[in-house]
Design an enzyme around this catalytic site. Structure first.
Site, PDB file in Angstrom:
ATOM      1  N   HIS A 112       0.862  -1.184   0.000  1.00  0.00           N
ATOM      2  CA  HIS A 112       0.000   0.000   0.000  1.00  0.00           C
ATOM      3  C   HIS A 112       0.904   1.242   0.000  1.00  0.00           C
ATOM      4  O   HIS A 112       2.011   1.205   0.517  1.00  0.00           O
ATOM      5  CB  HIS A 112      -0.847  -0.049   1.274  1.00  0.00           C
ATOM      6  CG  HIS A 112      -1.906   1.002   1.379  1.00  0.00           C
ATOM      7  ND1 HIS A 112      -1.645   2.288   1.777  1.00  0.00           N
ATOM      8  CD2 HIS A 112      -3.250   0.950   1.158  1.00  0.00           C
ATOM      9  CE1 HIS A 112      -2.787   2.984   1.805  1.00  0.00           C
ATOM     10  NE2 HIS A 112      -3.775   2.198   1.422  1.00  0.00           N
ATOM     11  N   ASP A 143       3.051  -4.167   8.056  1.00  0.00           N
ATOM     12  CA  ASP A 143       1.810  -3.445   7.795  1.00  0.00           C
ATOM     13  C   ASP A 143       0.657  -4.412   8.047  1.00  0.00           C
ATOM     14  O   ASP A 143       0.340  -5.249   7.214  1.00  0.00           O
ATOM     15  CB  ASP A 143       1.784  -2.955   6.351  1.00  0.00           C
ATOM     16  CG  ASP A 143       0.494  -2.180   6.042  1.00  0.00           C
ATOM     17  OD1 ASP A 143      -0.409  -2.149   6.910  1.00  0.00           O
ATOM     18  OD2 ASP A 143       0.400  -1.610   4.941  1.00  0.00           O
ATOM     19  N   GLN A 189      -4.559  -4.731   7.292  1.00  0.00           N
ATOM     20  CA  GLN A 189      -5.575  -5.680   6.846  1.00  0.00           C
ATOM     21  C   GLN A 189      -5.502  -6.998   7.621  1.00  0.00           C
ATOM     22  O   GLN A 189      -6.326  -7.881   7.401  1.00  0.00           O
ATOM     23  CB  GLN A 189      -5.417  -5.980   5.343  1.00  0.00           C
ATOM     24  CG  GLN A 189      -5.558  -4.783   4.421  1.00  0.00           C
ATOM     25  CD  GLN A 189      -6.987  -4.259   4.338  1.00  0.00           C
ATOM     26  OE1 GLN A 189      -7.951  -4.914   4.769  1.00  0.00           O
ATOM     27  NE2 GLN A 189      -7.141  -3.063   3.789  1.00  0.00           N
ATOM     28  N   LYS A 202     -10.599   0.287  10.167  1.00  0.00           N
ATOM     29  CA  LYS A 202     -10.797  -0.952   9.401  1.00  0.00           C
ATOM     30  C   LYS A 202     -11.160  -2.116  10.295  1.00  0.00           C
ATOM     31  O   LYS A 202     -11.303  -3.243   9.833  1.00  0.00           O
ATOM     32  CB  LYS A 202      -9.514  -1.296   8.626  1.00  0.00           C
ATOM     33  CG  LYS A 202      -9.183  -0.325   7.502  1.00  0.00           C
ATOM     34  CD  LYS A 202      -8.047  -0.868   6.640  1.00  0.00           C
ATOM     35  CE  LYS A 202      -7.288   0.222   5.922  1.00  0.00           C
ATOM     36  NZ  LYS A 202      -7.960   0.779   4.752  1.00  0.00           N
ATOM     37  N   CYS A 252      -4.827   2.456  -3.609  1.00  0.00           N
ATOM     38  CA  CYS A 252      -3.571   2.976  -3.043  1.00  0.00           C
ATOM     39  C   CYS A 252      -2.437   1.973  -3.200  1.00  0.00           C
ATOM     40  O   CYS A 252      -1.617   1.785  -2.295  1.00  0.00           O
ATOM     41  CB  CYS A 252      -3.742   3.358  -1.579  1.00  0.00           C
ATOM     42  SG  CYS A 252      -4.919   4.685  -1.334  1.00  0.00           S
TER      43      CYS A 252
HETATM   44  C1  PLP Z   1      -2.523  -2.663   3.676  1.00  0.00           C
HETATM   45  C2  PLP Z   1      -2.870  -1.262   4.050  1.00  0.00           C
HETATM   46  N1  PLP Z   1      -1.931  -0.470   4.583  1.00  0.00           N
HETATM   47  C3  PLP Z   1      -2.189   0.800   4.943  1.00  0.00           C
HETATM   48  C4  PLP Z   1      -3.440   1.350   4.786  1.00  0.00           C
HETATM   49  C5  PLP Z   1      -3.655   2.772   5.186  1.00  0.00           C
HETATM   50  O1  PLP Z   1      -4.586   2.910   6.226  1.00  0.00           O
HETATM   51  P1  PLP Z   1      -4.985   4.344   6.729  1.00  0.00           P
HETATM   52  O2  PLP Z   1      -5.566   5.059   5.552  1.00  0.00           O
HETATM   53  O3  PLP Z   1      -5.986   4.123   7.803  1.00  0.00           O
HETATM   54  O4  PLP Z   1      -3.743   5.014   7.218  1.00  0.00           O
HETATM   55  C6  PLP Z   1      -4.456   0.557   4.223  1.00  0.00           C
HETATM   56  C7  PLP Z   1      -5.815   1.072   4.007  1.00  0.00           C
HETATM   57  O5  PLP Z   1      -6.068   1.993   3.260  1.00  0.00           O
HETATM   58  C8  PLP Z   1      -4.154  -0.759   3.855  1.00  0.00           C
HETATM   59  O6  PLP Z   1      -5.102  -1.546   3.309  1.00  0.00           O
END
Ligand code: PLP
Ligand code: PLP
Lengths: 161, 417, 417, 161
Positions: free
Chosen positions: C130, C206, C209, C232, C374
């Site tokens: 991401h 990370d 998810q 999430k 993203c």
């Molecule tokens: C794998 C992963 N990492 C990071 C993020 C970023 O999360 P956030 O927008 O809450 O910072 C997301 C979700 O958008 C994600 O799915």
């Protein structure tokens, strides 16, 4: 609901109004150490002089703080003067144990308690017992422990030099 | 006791909008909340706006084609537009949502600061600042060797402007508070900004205590950047704002990197998005921004002029009451004239430590703050370790002030026998 | 249609906890929410926890002697302890509350990264990350000249580990996702972490998810840092977490400066506070952290094993249904075996653009996401500009999957006449 | 509640299925410019060749996108080919005006509209009128305007070189 009397026992107010061992010591031979309570701005400065044989020969306190932190420091100074560093360590452990009962049940973290607290030395706390009521006012625990934590740090520093 | 002054806010009616003020108790006493400078209470319309969102509309913003996503995005962007209008900003694009005003300062220091300041460059602050407007610059000083200069406090708790031009000489930025969270002082932002601009410096304003309490217009203030924080103005925690002139924001590099703030990402580089999104990395505080928008609507309906008038009256009443009842036993750190100050009243009382005062007040249901109020340098200027601070907001009235005075009586009784 | 599989979660009962899922409509249709990977819906206990706080208890944390302040602080710190327990962290002090997981990555890159990485130092990422785990490192590369290396994706949508040791050679950090938000892939974190540690690199995971969907234990994963995000996992917007091994956090310099993160501030310097507060500058997301704590309690009551089992079953049903009904018209980007993947299902359908699919689905009340999620570098690897993505959570059931399939039929009808 | 037919008019679907002017042009004489829709990942690449006398001699489109962005680009290419740069500018302004009615009312920001839009040139939009329905689907407005914004940028770049 704990009342104010649980917190402000007469002996505490006495030490607050008539603090023992206020002042400074010449550095060296004394060691100087500062402590902060970042939440309320209290500052304590301890001057502690340890003999070659490991006895706390003298201790003086300056800085500013609330009744709890001031009286805790004052009582501590009376309690540790003339004791050996090892005895002070036991006393510190016993005092922190008294103060942490509430703190650790508060944190509900299910982790092991501080190693230090596993074996609480069987030490008489004497007057210091008066501070037991502080655990019912969790915000003030840090006031009561500030002097002790600062002293522990100071003794560690003198030991390592 | 309370004398009745003509007042444009019907506090009794208004308190009903604040569940905590009418329903909660402390030690069996009704809550007298005098700590709004630390954080304000929240009215039902703000709580409802967030609840409604989560119950009927919620989805992530700027991402979904589907209706929930589009609606949530509209609400979020409408909150941005409300925030812009509330501070007289020419366009919503200058409004960056942060997590609190502290982040607004860090964004500025990291992004603008690191792009524009190098060794020896001067930033002018003041000695009455909150840590949020000190530590980010101290960090930059440690990293870059910039020079920090400080406007000092005068005897009457205002900023001493006698050396202003000298301090500003060669400066790149002036960053000052619009209202001190300890003294209530309202520095003359326009005058400071004009002086700074005359020497080519930009101007950042810490409006954390200003925007909640006074009508605000960034054009009239004449600043280039301004920060404020939602939880001090009836909004929820978790959201703040950095406003900046758009051409300045445009020219700044991103602060945090991630989703939303990009136009394109490749394995070997990325292209940032337009402002304000360039500075909003990741999922933003969606419900919080929408809650802040509802808070702004609430304040707008009442009218910021009415809020200011009410607070001046009440501050006057409080200063008078404390002086009348406690005379020399109380020392108030702040300007005398209510037109020169906001409703935060810091004081020393009878040689008692603020912690101890506050502990007794707590037993009587009175919430005041005791401590350094995140302004340790100012504490040193005042020559104290901490102060007690009562702070007023639109939902306070004279009965709250009276309750404070009564409880102070009790602490004197308790400690001084 | 839906076959009945033994299931430990009673979704019909559980849906009642989610007001939006039972009450809201889109274009007159009940909402079929299949976008939880973007952000999840929130159950009543989470909304109530925040509402209760604001209505009965609220004050700023770590600041007030009075009872409201102490109680709010207790709730806030209890949420930290819950978060620690939820991911098997040895102590609450390793839990830093951020505004989202994107900030967790930026904190790591700014603080640890700038203290430990200089020109030529190697950070290993993967091509399936991401943007939150790409852009902060790209920024650091631009600033410091560090080298970024990428684990690539294999044919079967897993990470290609054949060059792992080579890539890790001399690396200082490996930062990888525990579950791809596009493919559903679950990289072998433990194996990766062991390999990284063997070469002396630290490991950041990370888990944005992962934590919401699988039982998580940082000790078992063997990582040094891990990030996740509240919205999430049934929590509110505005809060995320960075967990780090305490001795690592201790040694790191602060990221943002301001109130709360300091022990002392002078005009010429400051002393930082202990972890975790050192990294929590300014008023934290108080209600949001407490809401996240309530979400964690909710998930814990159901049991993360049950959540995982339910999602594996439902993912299996979804993959089967889509393949059965659409055959070659649908391309699913992700592993086949449900034990190797989570419940995010990205697909291409009949040559239709995801935006157009999603627009038709919207008319039928079905929320899926269409876009690059993203993860633009991964889109390039997959050779598409965007995908449609349906993602499952504990409150979804087979009827949701059937609704998706029915709506896909309609889009084929509409566009392909 | 607007239905899908408001968005996907027949002529739009026709341009989507049979896009006009797909491809690339040699650079130079053509100028190449890229546009992104950061929200959905759509990318457009325009190749535009302007005569010395300021006429758009040729235009080609590549990249990927949804039916709205693709058909908008396709219709745009048909509409601008053979026109002068000034005419294209007027057309762009008129198109953006059609698309922004909703966008600005959406933003409810009470500020002046984009200067560009103050005086909307009196230009026939012809087939492009079919895209008017997009304003009822605010999320898709950016799809419809992507090609136009990219073209405007491209023409600006050619003018300045
Ligand atoms: C794998 C992963 N990492 C990071 C993020 C970023 O999360 P956030 O927008 O809450 O910072 C997301 C979700 O958008 C994600 O799915
Ligand atoms: C003047 C001033 N600036 C900055 C802040 C920091 O606000 P926050 O903690 O919301 O970032 C405060 C409040 O604590 C304040 O009073």
């Amino acid at each position: 609901m704990p009342g104010l009397e649980d917190l402000y026992r007469e002996i505490i107010l006495d030490h607050y109004r008539n603090p023992r061992n206020r002042g400074e010591l010449a550095v060296p031979p004394a060691h100087r150490v500062e402590g902060f309570n970042p939440l309320c701005g209290d500052e304590i400065v301890l001057f502690v002089e340890v003999d070659d044989d490991g006895t706390v020969r003298d201790i003086k306190i300056s800085g500013q703080g609330c009744s709890i932190s001031q009286s805790s420091a004052s009582m501590m100074s009376s309690a540790v003067k003339g004791r050996t560093v090892d005895e002070v360590r036991d006393l510190t452990r016993a005092f922190k144990a008294m103060m942490s009962i509430h703190e650790s049940s508060l944190e509900k973290d299910g982790t092991e308690p501080d190693d230090d607290l596993n074996e609480v030395p069987d030490v008489k706390l004497g007057d210091l017992e008066a501070l037991r009521g502080v655990v019912k006012f969790p915000v003030r625990i840090k006031c009561a422990t500030l002097a002790w934590i600062t002293l522990a740090q100071g003794l560690e520093e003198t030991a390592s030099t | 006791m309370a004398m009745t002054v003509p007042d444009s806010i019907d506090v009794t009616a208004l308190k009903r909008d604040f569940p905590l003020l009418t329903g909660a108790t402390m030690h069996g006493q009704p809550v007298v909340y005098l700590d709004s400078a630390s954080s304000s209470q929240k009215p039902t319309p703000v709580l409802d706006a967030m609840q409604d969102l989560y119950e009927t509309t919620y989805a992530n913003v700027h991402r979904g084609v589907y209706e929930l996503g589009a609606k949530t995005t509209d609400l979020y962007e409408a909150a941005r537009a409300s925030a812009a209008r509330f501070i007289g900003a020419p366009s919503p694009s200058g409004i960056v949502f942060t997590k609190n005003v502290t982040e607004s300062f860090n964004l500025l220091a990291y992004s603008w600061g690191r792009a524009n300041l190098s060794e020896g460059d001067v930033v002018v602050l003041s000695t009455i600042e909150h840590h949020a407007n000190l530590v980010p610059w101290l960090m930059l000083r440690d990293e870059r060797g910039i020079e920090l200069r400080y406007l000092t406090m005068a005897e009457d708790f205002t900023l001493d402007l006698s050396r202003l031009d000298e301090l500003l000489d060669g400066a790149k930025l002036l960053s000052v508070t619009a209202m001190s969270n300890v003294l209530g002082t309202l520095p003359p932002v326009r005058q400071l900004a004009d002086a700074a601009h005359a020497t080519g410096a930009l101007v950042m304003v810490d409006a954390a205590q200003y925007v909640p309490h006074l009508p605000t217009d960034v054009t009239e203030l004449g600043c280039d950047f301004l920060g404020f924080t939602g939880h001090k103005m009836l909004g929820p925690t978790g959201v703040g704002v950095l406003w900046g002139r758009e051409e300045l924001l445009d020219a700044m590099p991103p602060f945090q990197g991630g989703g939303e703030m990009i136009r394109d990402v490749r394995l070997d580089g990325f292209t940032p998005n337009d402002v304000p999104w360039k500075f909003e990395a990741g999922t933003p505080p969606i419900a919080e921004a929408i809650g802040l928008g509802a808070a702004i609507d609430y304040l707008t309906t009442i009218g910021m002029d009415a809020v200011r008038t009410h607070e001046m009256q009440l501050t006057g009443y409080a200063l008078q009451t404390l002086r009348d009842r406690f005379g020399d036993s109380i020392t108030i750190f702040g300007p005398d004239d209510v037109t020169d100050r906001g409703g935060v009243i810091s004081f020393a009382f009878d040689g008692l430590h603020p912690h101890d005062i506050s502990q007794v007040l707590d037993q009587h249901g009175v919430c005041v703050r005791a401590g350094h109020h995140c302004a340790k340098p100012l504490m040193r200027v005042l020559g104290v370790g901490a102060t007690a601070r009562a702070s007023l907001y639109l939902y306070n009235d004279e009965s709250d002030v009276d309750a404070l005075a009564d409880a102070l009586d009790k602490s004197a009784e308790f400690f001084l026998v």
